[in-house]
Design a protein around this motif. Structure first.
Motif, PDB file in Angstrom:
ATOM      1  N   HIS A  84      -6.643  -6.027   8.973  1.00 38.20           N
ATOM      2  CA  HIS A  84      -6.097  -4.909   8.212  1.00 38.20           C
ATOM      3  C   HIS A  84      -7.127  -3.786   8.132  1.00 38.20           C
ATOM      4  N   ILE A  85      -8.349  -4.125   7.764  1.00 35.97           N
ATOM      5  CA  ILE A  85      -9.494  -3.219   7.581  1.00 35.97           C
ATOM      6  C   ILE A  85      -9.107  -1.902   6.898  1.00 35.97           C
ATOM      7  N   ASN A  86      -8.155  -1.977   5.992  1.00 38.73           N
ATOM      8  CA  ASN A  86      -7.654  -0.776   5.320  1.00 38.73           C
ATOM      9  C   ASN A  86      -6.872  -1.221   4.079  1.00 38.73           C
ATOM     10  N   PRO A  87      -7.295  -0.805   2.875  1.00 38.27           N
ATOM     11  CA  PRO A  87      -6.560  -1.199   1.675  1.00 38.27           C
ATOM     12  C   PRO A  87      -5.082  -0.812   1.702  1.00 38.27           C
ATOM     13  N   ALA A  88      -4.765   0.332   2.307  1.00 44.29           N
ATOM     14  CA  ALA A  88      -3.368   0.758   2.351  1.00 44.29           C
ATOM     15  C   ALA A  88      -2.527  -0.180   3.201  1.00 44.29           C
ATOM     16  N   VAL A  89      -3.087  -0.683   4.293  1.00 44.63           N
ATOM     17  CA  VAL A  89      -2.382  -1.651   5.145  1.00 44.63           C
ATOM     18  C   VAL A  89      -2.205  -2.970   4.398  1.00 44.63           C
ATOM     19  N   THR A  90      -3.266  -3.422   3.736  1.00 51.94           N
ATOM     20  CA  THR A  90      -3.184  -4.659   2.961  1.00 51.94           C
ATOM     21  C   THR A  90      -2.125  -4.554   1.870  1.00 51.94           C
ATOM     22  N   LEU A  91      -2.088  -3.435   1.150  1.00 52.64           N
ATOM     23  CA  LEU A  91      -1.101  -3.267   0.088  1.00 52.64           C
ATOM     24  C   LEU A  91       0.318  -3.236   0.646  1.00 52.64           C
ATOM     25  N   ALA A  92       0.481  -2.668   1.840  1.00 59.31           N
ATOM     26  CA  ALA A  92       1.813  -2.640   2.450  1.00 59.31           C
ATOM     27  C   ALA A  92       2.277  -4.056   2.789  1.00 59.31           C
ATOM     28  N   PHE A  93       1.398  -4.867   3.359  1.00 60.71           N
ATOM     29  CA  PHE A  93       1.770  -6.247   3.675  1.00 60.71           C
ATOM     30  C   PHE A  93       1.985  -7.076   2.405  1.00 60.71           C
ATOM     31  N   TRP A  94       1.207  -6.792   1.376  1.00 63.01           N
ATOM     32  CA  TRP A  94       1.434  -7.457   0.092  1.00 63.01           C
ATOM     33  C   TRP A  94       2.818  -7.098  -0.447  1.00 63.01           C
ATOM     34  N   GLN A  95       3.194  -5.827  -0.338  1.00 61.72           N
ATOM     35  CA  GLN A  95       4.510  -5.374  -0.777  1.00 61.72           C
ATOM     36  C   GLN A  95       5.623  -6.102  -0.021  1.00 61.72           C
ATOM     37  N   LEU A  96       5.362  -6.426   1.251  1.00 68.58           N
ATOM     38  CA  LEU A  96       6.342  -7.148   2.064  1.00 68.58           C
ATOM     39  C   LEU A  96       6.317  -8.648   1.803  1.00 68.58           C
ATOM     40  N   GLY A  97       5.416  -9.105   0.940  1.00 68.19           N
ATOM     41  CA  GLY A  97       5.341 -10.522   0.624  1.00 68.19           C
ATOM     42  C   GLY A  97       4.589 -11.349   1.628  1.00 68.19           C
ATOM     43  N   LYS A  98       3.779 -10.729   2.481  1.00 67.76           N
ATOM     44  CA  LYS A  98       3.037 -11.459   3.503  1.00 67.76           C
ATOM     45  C   LYS A  98       1.618 -11.775   3.077  1.00 67.76           C
ATOM     46  N   LEU A  99       1.262 -11.491   1.844  1.00 68.15           N
ATOM     47  CA  LEU A  99      -0.091 -11.738   1.352  1.00 68.15           C
ATOM     48  C   LEU A  99       0.001 -12.068  -0.125  1.00 68.15           C
ATOM     49  N   ARG A 100      -0.629 -13.140  -0.539  1.00 68.07           N
ATOM     50  CA  ARG A 100      -0.673 -13.449  -1.967  1.00 68.07           C
ATOM     51  C   ARG A 100      -1.440 -12.362  -2.705  1.00 68.07           C
ATOM     52  N   THR A 101      -1.140 -12.203  -3.988  1.00 68.40           N
ATOM     53  CA  THR A 101      -1.816 -11.186  -4.790  1.00 68.40           C
ATOM     54  C   THR A 101      -3.314 -11.439  -4.839  1.00 68.40           C
ATOM     55  N   SER A 102      -3.719 -12.687  -5.018  1.00 64.55           N
ATOM     56  CA  SER A 102      -5.147 -12.990  -5.085  1.00 64.55           C
ATOM     57  C   SER A 102      -5.846 -12.663  -3.774  1.00 64.55           C
ATOM     58  N   ASP A 103      -5.218 -12.972  -2.649  1.00 64.11           N
ATOM     59  CA  ASP A 103      -5.802 -12.633  -1.351  1.00 64.11           C
ATOM     60  C   ASP A 103      -5.873 -11.126  -1.158  1.00 64.11           C
ATOM     61  N   ALA A 104      -4.830 -10.416  -1.589  1.00 64.67           N
ATOM     62  CA  ALA A 104      -4.827  -8.962  -1.452  1.00 64.67           C
ATOM     63  C   ALA A 104      -5.979  -8.335  -2.233  1.00 64.67           C
ATOM     64  N   VAL A 105      -6.237  -8.842  -3.439  1.00 67.47           N
ATOM     65  CA  VAL A 105      -7.355  -8.325  -4.240  1.00 67.47           C
ATOM     66  C   VAL A 105      -8.673  -8.528  -3.509  1.00 67.47           C
ATOM     67  N   TRP A 106      -8.891  -9.736  -2.983  1.00 67.04           N
ATOM     68  CA  TRP A 106     -10.142 -10.007  -2.271  1.00 67.04           C
ATOM     69  C   TRP A 106     -10.234  -9.192  -0.980  1.00 67.04           C
ATOM     70  N   TYR A 107      -9.120  -9.006  -0.292  1.00 68.14           N
ATOM     71  CA  TYR A 107      -9.124  -8.190   0.922  1.00 68.14           C
ATOM     72  C   TYR A 107      -9.605  -6.769   0.611  1.00 68.14           C
ATOM     73  N   VAL A 108      -9.033  -6.177  -0.436  1.00 68.34           N
ATOM     74  CA  VAL A 108      -9.405  -4.795  -0.773  1.00 68.34           C
ATOM     75  C   VAL A 108     -10.877  -4.723  -1.185  1.00 68.34           C
ATOM     76  N   LEU A 109     -11.336  -5.671  -1.977  1.00 71.62           N
ATOM     77  CA  LEU A 109     -12.741  -5.684  -2.381  1.00 71.62           C
ATOM     78  C   LEU A 109     -13.656  -5.851  -1.172  1.00 71.62           C
ATOM     79  N   ALA A 110     -13.268  -6.702  -0.242  1.00 69.73           N
ATOM     80  CA  ALA A 110     -14.066  -6.904   0.974  1.00 69.73           C
ATOM     81  C   ALA A 110     -14.101  -5.636   1.822  1.00 69.73           C
ATOM     82  N   GLN A 111     -12.956  -4.971   1.949  1.00 65.97           N
ATOM     83  CA  GLN A 111     -12.904  -3.740   2.733  1.00 65.97           C
ATOM     84  C   GLN A 111     -13.784  -2.655   2.120  1.00 65.97           C
TER      85      GLN A 111
END
Length: 277
Positions: A84-111
């Motif tokens: 993803h390497i982009n918080p906006a991409v991660t949030l879009a996939f989270w919105q589609l239900g392809k990423l757990r909320t906890s994983d999405a938080v860690w993804y954004v923090l990592a990015q």
């Protein structure tokens, strides 16, 4: 289970994915900085051979960054985390239900960590080369047309990118080529759109370079336009495909196959309902 506990469980299970996201965005920011120095700094060793026209140099920049993004997407780690390497991409996939909320938080923090760390590394190692006005820490700032034009330019390129990405990932023929399509689209954006907004698409990338430069002009628009546009792209995707689902949130495409880094029984973070936390 409290959300903090979900975060702890997710980190223990998926920290390699988060590390991959941080490394991927750090690589992107580092390559963007180095290429900009080589192509724009007047003392660059390439300066005598570079074209004088800015659009031609942007074309070279676009080609280089297209290869970088393709390399990240199709690298083994990129395939596993989704690149993803982009918080906006991660949030879009989270919105589609392809990423757990906890994983999405860690993804954004990592990015964010990857982008900020890479920009600070460039600042510390390249000094005046990175700070030169022709390079300007590779910050993304509104062009001469002003922040309103920059906002809608960022909105437009972000919306189109996510629509193309989702359509490609939904297609059995195109999903393996999503990284190539993204790279080529990025190259076009750098040539055509960069004069209006600096061509960010990425809130974390913009924040990292802004912190390195100590300049925050128009930073808000890079945190509003791309996430909003990509969210709207997911709404359009669901409407056009009548709620049909994606297999995963991996930009290189996925699904059980010999070429996939995931097998049945694995627990990559882009299958949120496979193993409930």
């Amino acid at each position: 289970m409290p959300f903090a506990a979900h975060l702890r469980v997710a980190f223990r299970r998926h920290w390699p994915y988060y590390l991959a996201e941080a490394a991927g965005l750090a690589c992107f920011v580092l390559c963007a900085g180095l290429l900009t120095v080589l192509l724009e700094h007047p003392a660059s060793p390439l300066a005598p051979w570079l074209p004088a026209q800015p659009v031609a140099r942007r074309a070279l920049m676009g080609l280089g960054m297209a290869l970088v993004i393709m390399g990240i997407v199709y690298s083994p780690w990129g395939k596993r985390s989704g690149a993803h390497i982009n918080p906006a991409v991660t949030l879009a996939f989270w919105q589609l239900g392809k990423l757990r909320t906890s994983d999405a938080v860690w993804y954004v923090l990592a990015q964010l960590t990857g982008a900020i760390g890479a920009a600070q590394l460039l600042r510390g190692t390249m000094g005046h080369w990175y700070a030169h006005p022709a390079v300007n820490f590779t910050v993304t700032e509104p062009g001469p047309q002003g922040p309103l034009v920059a906002f809608w330019a960022e909105f437009g390129i972000s919306f189109l990118l996510m629509v193309v990405l989702l359509v490609a990932l939904h297609s059995r023929r195109l999903k393996r080529w999503t990284g190539v399509v993204m790279g080529l689209l990025l190259a076009v954006y750098i040539v055509v759109e960069a004069p209006y907004s600096g061509m960010s698409l990425n809130p974390a990338r913009s924040l990292g370079t802004a912190l390195a430069a100590g300049s925050y002009q128009g930073l808000w628009l890079y945190w509003v336009a791309p996430p909003l546009a990509m969210w709207l792209a997911t709404v359009l995707f669901r409407y056009l495909y009548h709620g049909e689902d994606l297999e995963c949130a991996v930009l290189a495409g996925c699904g059980p196959s010999p070429a996939s880094p995931h097998t049945m029984g694995e627990e990559p973070p882009h299958y949120p309902t496979q193993h409930p936390e």
